[in-house]
Design an enzyme around this catalytic site. Structure first.
Site, PDB file in Angstrom:
ATOM      1  N   GLU A  84      -0.164  -1.062   5.691  1.00 37.65           N
ATOM      2  CA  GLU A  84       0.925  -0.721   6.601  1.00 37.65           C
ATOM      3  C   GLU A  84       0.914   0.753   6.964  1.00 37.65           C
ATOM      4  O   GLU A  84       1.364   1.129   8.045  1.00 37.65           O
ATOM      5  CB  GLU A  84       2.267  -1.088   5.954  1.00 37.65           C
ATOM      6  CG  GLU A  84       3.477  -0.980   6.886  1.00 37.65           C
ATOM      7  CD  GLU A  84       4.130   0.395   6.897  1.00 37.65           C
ATOM      8  OE1 GLU A  84       4.995   0.629   7.760  1.00 37.65           O
ATOM      9  OE2 GLU A  84       3.791   1.237   6.039  1.00 37.65           O
TER      10      GLU A  84
ATOM     11  N   ASP B  11       0.826  -1.203   0.000  1.00 42.84           N
ATOM     12  CA  ASP B  11       0.000   0.000   0.000  1.00 42.84           C
ATOM     13  C   ASP B  11       0.862   1.255   0.000  1.00 42.84           C
ATOM     14  O   ASP B  11       2.060   1.216   0.281  1.00 42.84           O
ATOM     15  CB  ASP B  11      -0.954   0.015   1.197  1.00 42.84           C
ATOM     16  CG  ASP B  11      -0.220   0.071   2.537  1.00 42.84           C
ATOM     17  OD1 ASP B  11       0.815  -0.617   2.675  1.00 42.84           O
ATOM     18  OD2 ASP B  11      -0.669   0.794   3.445  1.00 42.84           O
TER      19      ASP B  11
END
Length: 359
Positions: free
Chosen positions: A129, A74
């Site tokens: 994350e 991400d």
């Protein structure tokens, strides 16, 4: 928006560009996770598993040691910096180039091109994350399938400018609330201003002197800072609640409980009426004396540095897996609108890791 199947045989810099062109802001990683899973399933030497938008691929060669190479897929929100752009100087621009799709590209290249490594390998690609700890995909995998993450040593390919970074800071976010009594601002003496009551909190923060402890030869820098202040009802109302959000970045010689206790102590006499732990991820010790870490540092070179910031090295440490940060890209460029990575550093990182895994 690129939806071309990932080509793991291409140059690592070109693969980085293709990954960047799959937008994958936190919470929207499905298309990229699909593409990574599809590409890895074409490799016969890997067993591929998926849990949510987290993909884990493993060799099973019976080697004496298992190494985990991990990276999150991400990014922070796009800031008009997708699609990627390669300039004439060999610099690749775009959201995630540095943090951390160049590291993910290196993982994928090694997964494709090193079918018989000298250690068994586990490749982990995980989501969420960049957001709150409870959403972190690596944490979800650790809870649901801890056997997927068993290993002797882990390398998190976070941007580190190709320097080994040991451990990581813990990060604690606390809400400090003061309370008062509402009143009309024309008759302020009939109320009690909660924002004014927060003044001792801000004064204590301004006067705070952080520690710089040295751990395993690495100097970590702590920090205690207000990151948000919220209060107020209307332009003519004395506020009855004020919240100061405080972030404590602490060194790995503190446990999670120690960190909370320290922040409580700092503000013990500041009129705080509510103390709420809003988010917390613990620190990780450097662990550079572990034999696997010693071998890794010898193989890739450089002088180990402390990690200023939190990474999932902490999660591996909690699982009993010693880990370091090592990846292409300058960490100071992470999350910036002009985020970028030098393609030469992507290639160099790949080749150093390949040499470590094949020598």
């Amino acid at each position: 928006m690129d939806r071309t199947p990932l080509d793991l045989t291409q140059d690592a810099a070109l693969l980085t560009a293709q990954l960047v062109d799959f937008p994958s802001e936190s919470g929207a990683e499905t298309p990229l996770a699909d593409a990574i899973e599809t590409a890895l399933r074409t490799l016969p030497h890997l067993t591929v598993d998926r849990y949510g938008n987290n993909v884990v691929a493993r060799t099973h060669l019976g080697r004496a040691e298992r190494v985990i190479l991990a990276g999150h897929i991400d990014t922070v929100p796009i800031a008009d910096n997708v699609p990627s752009r390669l300039d004439a100087e060999g610099v690749l621009w775009g959201c995630g180039t540095c943090d951390m799709k160049s590291g993910v590209a290196v993982q994928l290249r090694l997964a494709q091109s090193v079918p018989e490594p000298n250690r068994d390998l586990t490749f982990v690609f995980y989501d969420n994350e960049e957001v709150a700890a409870h959403l972190n995909g690596l944490g979800h995998v650790a809870e649901a399938h801890p056997d997927w993450l068993r290993g002797d040593f882990a390398v998190l390919l976070e941007p580190s400018d190709q320097q080994v970074e040991g451990g990581c800071q813990g990060t604690l976010r606390v809400l400090l609330r003061t309370k008062g009594e509402r009143a009309h601002s024309a008759r302020a003496w009939m109320g009690s201003n909660a924002i004014h009551a927060a003044a001792p909190i801000l004064a204590r923060l301004a006067a705070y002197e952080p520690r710089y402890p040295v751990i395993d030869g690495l100097e970590y820098r702590e920090g205690l800072n207000a990151v948000r202040v919220e209060g107020g009802v209307a332009g003519n109302v004395i506020p009855d609640v004020c919240t100061v959000t405080v972030n404590f970045r602490y060194a790995p010689d503190r446990t999670a409980d120690d960190a909370v206790a320290h922040v409580r102590e700092v503000f013990a006499d500041c009129g705080v009426e509510e103390f709420v732990v809003d988010d917390h991820s613990g620190a990780a010790m450097p662990g550079l004396s572990h034999p696997a870490a010693v071998d890794f540092i010898k193989a890739v070179g450089g002088t180990p540095q402390p990690k200023y910031g939190w990474t999932d090295v902490s999660r591996f440490s909690a699982l009993g897996v010693p880990a370091v940060n090592y990846g292409p890209g300058n960490p100071h460029l992470a999350h910036k609108r002009d985020e970028r990575v030098e393609t030469a550093k992507i290639w160099a990182c790949e080749e150093r890791l390949r040499a470590w895994l094949t020598s």
